[in-house]
Design a protein around this motif. Structure first.
Motif, PDB file in Angstrom:
ATOM      1  N   LEU A   1      -8.004  -6.571  -1.085  1.00 48.21           N
ATOM      2  CA  LEU A   1      -7.177  -5.686  -0.265  1.00 48.21           C
ATOM      3  C   LEU A   1      -7.766  -4.282  -0.168  1.00 48.21           C
ATOM      4  O   LEU A   1      -7.912  -3.738   0.935  1.00 48.21           O
ATOM      5  N   LEU A   2      -8.124  -3.692  -1.325  1.00 49.22           N
ATOM      6  CA  LEU A   2      -8.534  -2.294  -1.339  1.00 49.22           C
ATOM      7  C   LEU A   2     -10.026  -2.115  -1.075  1.00 49.22           C
ATOM      8  O   LEU A   2     -10.412  -1.206  -0.341  1.00 49.22           O
ATOM      9  N   ARG A   3     -10.855  -2.935  -1.682  1.00 46.65           N
ATOM     10  CA  ARG A   3     -12.296  -2.737  -1.519  1.00 46.65           C
ATOM     11  C   ARG A   3     -12.832  -3.374  -0.239  1.00 46.65           C
ATOM     12  O   ARG A   3     -13.759  -2.849   0.372  1.00 46.65           O
TER      13      ARG A   3
ATOM     14  N   LEU B   1      -6.095  -7.462  -5.327  1.00 49.56           N
ATOM     15  CA  LEU B   1      -6.322  -6.053  -4.989  1.00 49.56           C
ATOM     16  C   LEU B   1      -7.783  -5.772  -4.649  1.00 49.56           C
ATOM     17  O   LEU B   1      -8.070  -4.869  -3.854  1.00 49.56           O
ATOM     18  N   GLU B   2      -8.681  -6.521  -5.249  1.00 49.77           N
ATOM     19  CA  GLU B   2     -10.104  -6.334  -4.936  1.00 49.77           C
ATOM     20  C   GLU B   2     -10.349  -6.580  -3.450  1.00 49.77           C
ATOM     21  O   GLU B   2     -11.055  -5.818  -2.781  1.00 49.77           O
TER      22      GLU B   2
ATOM     23  N   GLY C   1      -0.886   6.339  -6.627  1.00 47.08           N
ATOM     24  CA  GLY C   1      -2.157   5.638  -6.573  1.00 47.08           C
ATOM     25  C   GLY C   1      -2.608   5.142  -7.936  1.00 47.08           C
ATOM     26  O   GLY C   1      -1.937   5.343  -8.959  1.00 47.08           O
TER      27      GLY C   1
ATOM     28  N   ASP D   1      -8.318   6.826 -11.605  1.00 51.16           N
ATOM     29  CA  ASP D   1      -9.736   6.481 -11.561  1.00 51.16           C
ATOM     30  C   ASP D   1     -10.496   6.948 -12.790  1.00 51.16           C
ATOM     31  O   ASP D   1     -11.723   6.982 -12.780  1.00 51.16           O
TER      32      ASP D   1
ATOM     33  N   LEU E   1       0.823  -1.204   0.000  1.00 49.67           N
ATOM     34  CA  LEU E   1       0.000   0.000   0.000  1.00 49.67           C
ATOM     35  C   LEU E   1       0.857   1.254   0.000  1.00 49.67           C
ATOM     36  O   LEU E   1       0.518   2.252  -0.658  1.00 49.67           O
TER      37      LEU E   1
ATOM     38  N   GLY F   1     -10.734  -4.250   2.388  1.00 44.65           N
ATOM     39  CA  GLY F   1      -9.893  -3.883   3.521  1.00 44.65           C
ATOM     40  C   GLY F   1      -9.214  -5.044   4.210  1.00 44.65           C
ATOM     41  O   GLY F   1      -8.983  -5.006   5.423  1.00 44.65           O
TER      42      GLY F   1
ATOM     43  N   ASN G   1      -1.613  -6.945   2.688  1.00 48.75           N
ATOM     44  CA  ASN G   1      -0.690  -5.828   2.497  1.00 48.75           C
ATOM     45  C   ASN G   1       0.728  -6.353   2.628  1.00 48.75           C
ATOM     46  O   ASN G   1       1.378  -6.231   3.671  1.00 48.75           O
TER      47      ASN G   1
END
Length: 398
Positions: free
Chosen positions: A226-228, A223-224, A196, A199, A188, A230, A235
């Motif tokens: 990890l990022l969406r 990543l889906e 970043g 978008d 991250l 949480g 990480n």
């Protein structure tokens, strides 16, 4: 009388003493034969001849193997790969070092750069190899070298600029390139330092990234998740000289075929499912069979086919078959039971209309009257009135 003379009798052709009606009958009969032959020839289709395969088996046509499906790393695997118990900085090319020897100003120096090959030039000692050494290890090395000239020298090593704690971020980021970590880096943190993820293409899916470490280790991160979602367990720690690659998703497609409004290729978006792919293709058309929707997935050269009942999904809310789609999946919507019949009728109707016109012409020429007279013993004709009604006048011979 021969069988062929039933429809085409001998006297129909022009003979001595034949009437004009016989001549018209002959011409109209030829026209009827031509129309029938034309109809039969129109029913034929193009049939290419298959090329014979050589005995050696060599050919320019080869099956494309499926793309390798990456397995995402689990939190347990990431923890096992992180063998470093405590982070300790290692010197490398570009680092700036300061050396201070207590009560020896002639040996003290600031701003000493580590050369690209990992050497450090120290007063009175010369060049020493420090590539990959920690600050404590460099201090011990310099102290041992100076002990040949001084009694118990007190040496202090200070890193003024850090340039060997870096990673290479490539692919779908705002500022791809080299990033430097002030401490122990994480995935991250690397994405943040690279600006970043842009978008401007919000419809494209955010699925995965790869951490390439050394020559034989590739770590795929979801990543889906990890990022969406949480999931911070994904990480992953980033080591020096790691390569972080986020592939573009614009070239990942699913293909929707069959009875939909707009069949074709659809770019994979976030949360792409069978129902979503069908709706992005315009939905089912009137000829579709909602009970027979198939998903074809190429895991091997043969592939797998799974049937999806969209009718059951919509009527009872059963989403167990609303599968998540992967890149290069094929969604095929089958036609309904009457579709093939309707298609055949649509193709036959122009031919029937042509025959209808042909018989009308034959009736006007008097051919059909002569055929009825010779076969059934009837006379008269069929006439179309101006109002569109059809009148028939027939008489039967005794």
């Amino acid at each position: 009388m021969r069988r062929t003379e039933l429809f085409f009798p001998r006297y129909a052709w022009r003979q001595p003493g034949a009437t004009r009606g016989d001549e018209r009958f002959r011409r109209a009969s030829s026209l009827l034969c031509s129309l029938l032959l034309l109809l039969l020839s129109a029913c034929s289709s193009i049939s290419p001849k298959e090329t014979a395969v050589s005995k050696t088996g060599e050919s320019t046509f080869k099956s494309e193997p499926p793309k390798k499906v990456q397995a995402f790393a689990t939190p347990e695997r990431l923890k096992a790969l992180d063998t470093q118990e405590a982070f300790e900085y290692r010197l490398g090319p570009g680092d700036m070092i300061g050396i201070l020897v207590w009560r020896r100003p002639e040996l003290s120096q600031e701003g000493i750069l580590v050369s690209p090959d990992g050497f450090l030039t120290v007063p009175r000692i010369g060049n020493i190899q420090v590539l990959g050494l920690s600050v404590a290890e460099v201090k011990a090395l310099v102290t041992s070298k100076l002990e040949f000239f001084y009694i118990e020298p007190e040496v202090t090593i200070r890193v003024q600029e850090f340039h060997n704690n870096k990673a290479f971020v490539l692919g779908r980021v705002s500022k791809p390139g080299v990033i430097n970590f002030p401490g122990k880096g994480t995935l991250l943190e690397a994405l943040a330092l690279a600006g970043g993820i842009p978008d401007q293409n919000k419809d494209t899916s955010l699925t995965k990234c790869a951490i390439i470490r050394g020559n034989d280790t590739i770590i795929w991160i979801d990543l889906e998740d990890l990022l969406r979602n949480g999931n911070m367990a994904l990480n992953a720690p980033v080591r020096n000289n790691d390569v972080i690659y986020i592939p573009e998703s614009s070239d990942e497609m699913v293909y929707v075929l069959g009875e939909v409004q707009t069949p074709g290729a659809i770019q994979i978006r976030s949360g792409m499912t069978v129902l979503k792919a069908v709706m992005l293709a315009g939905g089912l058309n009137k000829n579709a069979n909602a009970e027979k929707v198939f998903v074809v997935r190429q895991q091997t050269l043969k592939g797998d086919v799974i049937r999806v009942d969209l009718k059951k999904l919509l009527e009872s809310g059963d989403f167990t078959q609303n599968f998540s789609l992967m890149a290069n999946d094929i969604v095929y919507v089958s036609p309904g039971g009457m579709t093939k019949f309707n298609y055949a009728i649509e193709k036959i109707m122009p031919s029937l209309q042509m025959l209808n016109l042909g018989f009308s012409d034959l009736e006007s020429l008097g051919v059909m009257e002569r055929l009825r007279s010779k076969i059934w013993g009837q006379s008269g004709f069929i006439n179309s009135s101006s109002s569109g009604a059809t009148s028939t006048t027939t008489t039967t011979s005794p």
